[in-house]
Design a protein around this motif. Structure first.
Motif, PDB file in Angstrom:
ATOM      1  N   GLU A  69      -2.534   3.123   3.265  1.00 13.33           N
ATOM      2  CA  GLU A  69      -3.800   2.705   3.895  1.00 13.33           C
ATOM      3  C   GLU A  69      -4.440   3.752   4.280  1.00 13.33           C
ATOM      4  O   GLU A  69      -5.008   3.904   5.481  1.00 13.33           O
ATOM      5  N   ARG A  74     -13.683   3.223   2.098  1.00 12.12           N
ATOM      6  CA  ARG A  74     -13.371   1.740   2.612  1.00 12.12           C
ATOM      7  C   ARG A  74     -13.794   1.880   3.369  1.00 12.12           C
ATOM      8  O   ARG A  74     -14.517   2.029   3.921  1.00 12.12           O
ATOM      9  N   SER A 132       0.743  -1.113  -0.146  1.00 11.08           N
ATOM     10  CA  SER A 132       0.090   0.221  -0.047  1.00 11.08           C
ATOM     11  C   SER A 132       0.939   1.183  -0.525  1.00 11.08           C
ATOM     12  O   SER A 132      -0.159   2.333  -0.003  1.00 11.08           O
ATOM     13  N   ALA A 175     -12.396  -1.719   5.765  1.00 11.16           N
ATOM     14  CA  ALA A 175     -12.553  -2.999   5.035  1.00 11.16           C
ATOM     15  C   ALA A 175     -11.405  -2.570   4.129  1.00 11.16           C
ATOM     16  O   ALA A 175      -9.840  -1.520   5.258  1.00 11.16           O
ATOM     17  N   LEU A 219      -8.086  -1.794   1.837  1.00 15.86           N
ATOM     18  CA  LEU A 219      -8.332  -0.894   1.074  1.00 15.86           C
ATOM     19  C   LEU A 219      -7.938  -1.460  -0.585  1.00 15.86           C
ATOM     20  O   LEU A 219      -7.303  -2.727  -0.732  1.00 15.86           O
ATOM     21  N   ASN A 220      -8.980  -1.221  -1.867  1.00 18.38           N
ATOM     22  CA  ASN A 220      -8.840  -1.801  -2.517  1.00 18.38           C
ATOM     23  C   ASN A 220      -7.995  -1.392  -3.353  1.00 18.38           C
ATOM     24  O   ASN A 220      -8.477   0.131  -4.233  1.00 18.38           O
ATOM     25  N   GLU A 262      -7.068  -2.229  -6.798  1.00 19.38           N
ATOM     26  CA  GLU A 262      -6.707  -1.737  -7.948  1.00 19.38           C
ATOM     27  C   GLU A 262      -7.872  -0.661  -8.035  1.00 19.38           C
ATOM     28  O   GLU A 262      -8.250  -0.171  -9.064  1.00 19.38           O
ATOM     29  N   LEU A 263      -8.956  -0.045  -7.176  1.00 21.38           N
ATOM     30  CA  LEU A 263      -9.402   1.337  -7.339  1.00 21.38           C
ATOM     31  C   LEU A 263      -9.171   2.347  -7.136  1.00 21.38           C
ATOM     32  O   LEU A 263     -10.034   3.545  -7.466  1.00 21.38           O
TER      33      LEU A 263
END
Length: 123
Positions: A31, A68, A19, A98, A100-101, A103-104
């Motif tokens: 993050e 998130r 991250s 949650a 961190l995604n 990919e987004l």
């Protein structure tokens, strides 16, 4: 992660390790910077052309972070007495963001200012 060059010219190098996002020589912990709502981090070019988070006249990049959502995580049990004096145990949860995604995450790079001496000399 999606990296987009928004206009022509010289741009900073971008690298992602876990991250940790590196833009030029600047390191950003995604993050730590992200939260439950979508966010935006702006990166400027300092007088020496190096990336900085301090506002200057030259925007070099922006990082768009997705929100998130909160997720329920089991945290044991909680107990209480009902109306009849009986002990009742129910699951207890704590809410955490949650992960961190990545990919987004979007990074938009803008052209950097010309370096000293790049346009025919210093004087």
């Amino acid at each position: 992660m999606v990296v987009e060059q928004a206009c022509g010219g010289r741009c900073w190098e971008v690298a992602l390790e876990g991250s940790l996002l590196r833009i030029g020589g600047l390191e950003l912990d995604l993050e730590a910077l992200s939260g439950p709502e979508p966010g935006r981090v702006t990166v400027y070019a300092g007088a020496d052309g190096a990336p900085t988070l301090e506002a200057t006249d030259w925007l070099g990049a922006e990082v768009l972070l997705p929100g998130r959502p909160l997720e329920a995580v089991p945290a044991g049990e909680q107990g209480y007495e009902d109306e009849e004096g009986q002990e009742v145990r129910t699951p207890a949860y704590e809410y955490r963001m949650a992960p961190l995604n990545l990919e987004l995450v979007q990074v938009r790079l803008f052209g950097l200012p010309p370096q000293v001496g790049e346009q025919g000399g210093e004087g």
